[in-house]
Motif scaffolding. Structure first.
Motif, PDB file in Angstrom:
ATOM      1  N   GLN A  51      -4.229   0.198  -2.968  1.00 33.20           N
ATOM      2  CA  GLN A  51      -5.081  -0.300  -4.058  1.00 33.20           C
ATOM      3  C   GLN A  51      -6.134   0.622  -4.469  1.00 33.20           C
ATOM      4  OE1 GLN A  51      -4.709  -3.232  -5.300  1.00 33.20           O
ATOM      5  NE2 GLN A  51      -3.277  -3.529  -4.028  1.00 33.20           N
ATOM      6  N   ARG A  62      -2.447   5.889  -9.345  1.00 30.45           N
ATOM      7  CA  ARG A  62      -0.895   6.175  -9.420  1.00 30.45           C
ATOM      8  C   ARG A  62      -0.065   6.490 -10.733  1.00 30.45           C
ATOM      9  NH1 ARG A  62      -0.387  -0.694  -9.890  1.00 30.45           N
ATOM     10  NH2 ARG A  62      -1.627  -0.878  -8.225  1.00 30.45           N
ATOM     11  N   GLU A 113       6.452   3.922  -6.242  1.00 31.99           N
ATOM     12  CA  GLU A 113       5.338   4.606  -6.598  1.00 31.99           C
ATOM     13  C   GLU A 113       4.462   5.756  -5.951  1.00 31.99           C
ATOM     14  OE1 GLU A 113       3.173   0.419  -8.687  1.00 31.99           O
ATOM     15  OE2 GLU A 113       1.756   1.664  -7.173  1.00 31.99           O
ATOM     16  N   GLU A 151       2.686  -1.451  -5.912  1.00 30.45           N
ATOM     17  CA  GLU A 151       1.291  -1.298  -5.398  1.00 30.45           C
ATOM     18  C   GLU A 151       0.964  -2.537  -4.588  1.00 30.45           C
ATOM     19  OE1 GLU A 151       0.974  -5.003  -7.990  1.00 30.45           O
ATOM     20  OE2 GLU A 151       1.356  -4.332  -9.850  1.00 30.45           O
TER      21      GLU A 151
END
Ligand code: GLA
Length: 343
Positions: free
Chosen positions: A315, A319, A177, A312
């Protein structure tokens, strides 16, 4: 007419483009849209959903750098370079943070150029908009931002050789990610410092030849210690981009992350374009579980950190996904013409 151009995040390879080196950005799913119609007059008129004031640019305007409000300079730069045959009236909106290092100005330039009818290859579009950026802002920027926005490929990072002007898409592994964290730090002095860094690189090249082909032993022969440090960043950064592309293809994300952390370190110590806030953020992210690596992205002096992470893991931040490049979304002008012909 509706045109869209994405912003970009650079995964690795900063301050290498203007010496013909390697960069590895991706076009992202945040960008700028221009909607409007051709007008039978000789001015381009745009309102912005995010920024104050209106851009009113006569087709034969003078110096784009003198136009107000400041965001209208990019519109004026594009008008000067694209030289459209007709006026245009419309509005611009963006999902990018403005001036945060995600190429909001490049996205604006490309979207405006396409809306004004620029017809050329993605490389030609990028080159035209690079010139627009240079005349608008007076900053001698390289080609990376505009070419990343023009040549984006869905789900791929772009290995760009800024000397040969070739773009090689490399697929982003599904298990990676990309997260962008805005430092919130306004980019101060970035324009003058950018030009100064570029001059140092040119001084290095005058001494040892093209940095894109130099090795660290040649760099060691540079007499001035500051110029030597700047050149060392560029030469080692090119090596890191090459290694990063290989690691990404091999899905070795730990290696990718280590190279990103090393890139930040080189930008901090040798190229001196980081800030204490960026250093702290990068260090925190590099120490976070699930983060492969993090570094400042773009010109530096504030702006954003980019992190490569497990899904993930973070936080915070945005993204982002790799998307395809700038495009005309809807061409009502040609619809209308087609409509007329078939009537
Ligand atoms: C800015 C410039 C680019 C590039 C980066 C640093 O974004 O517009 O051309 O030089 O800085 O890599």
């Amino acid at each position: 007419m509706e045109a869209f151009a994405p912003g970009r995040v650079n995964l690795i390879g900063d301050h290498t483009d203007y010496t013909g080196g390697l960069v590895m950005p991706m076009a992202i799913n945040m960008g700028t849209t221009v909607v409007g119609t051709r007008a039978d007059n000789s001015e381009v008129r745009l309102r912005s959903a995010e920024s104050e004031g209106e851009a009113v640019v006569p087709l034969n305007a003078g110096d784009p750098n003198a136009v107000e409000p400041p965001w209208a300079r990019y519109v004026a730069g594009v008008v000067a370079v694209v030289n459209p045959a007709h006026g245009f009236s419309g509005r611009v909106s963006t999902t990018l943070p403005i001036g945060a290092g995600l190429s909001s100005s490049a996205a604006l330039e490309l979207a405006v150029a396409l809306a004004l009818g620029f017809a050329g290859s993605p490389l030609e579009l990028a080159q035209a908009c690079q010139r627009a950026e240079q005349v608008a802002g007076g900053v001698p920027c390289g080609i990376m931002d505009q070419l990343a926005s023009a040549a984006g490929v869905e789900d791929h990072a772009l290995l760009i050789d800024c000397g040969a002007l070739t773009v090689t898409p490399v697929r982003m592994p599904d298990e990676a990610e990309v997260v962008v964290v805005n430092s919130g730090e306004a980019r101060r002095l970035v324009d003058s410092a950018y030009a100064e860094r570029r001059r140092s690189c040119e001084a290095a090249q005058a001494e040892i030849g093209p940095l894109a082909r130099a090795d660290t032993s040649a760099v060691g022969r540079i007499t001035d210690p500051v110029v030597r440090a700047r050149a060392r960043h560029v030469v080692t950064e090119n090596e890191r981009v090459r290694a990063f592309a290989a690691a990404l293809r091999a899905r070795d994300l730990a290696e990718c992350g280590a190279l990103m952390a090393a890139s930040h370190e080189s930008l901090r110590t040798d190229f001196e374009v980081s800030t204490p806030r960026l250093d702290q953020l990068a260090a925190e992210l590099n120490a976070t579980a699930g983060v492969f690596g993090a570094r400042l992205t773009g010109a530096g002096f504030g702006g954003c950190i980019v992190a490569l992470t497990q899904p993930e893991a973070l936080q915070v931040g945005w993204r982002v996904r790799a998307v395809s490049g700038a495009r005309v979304v809807e061409n009502t002008e040609s619809h209308r013409r087609r409509g007329k012909r078939s009537a």
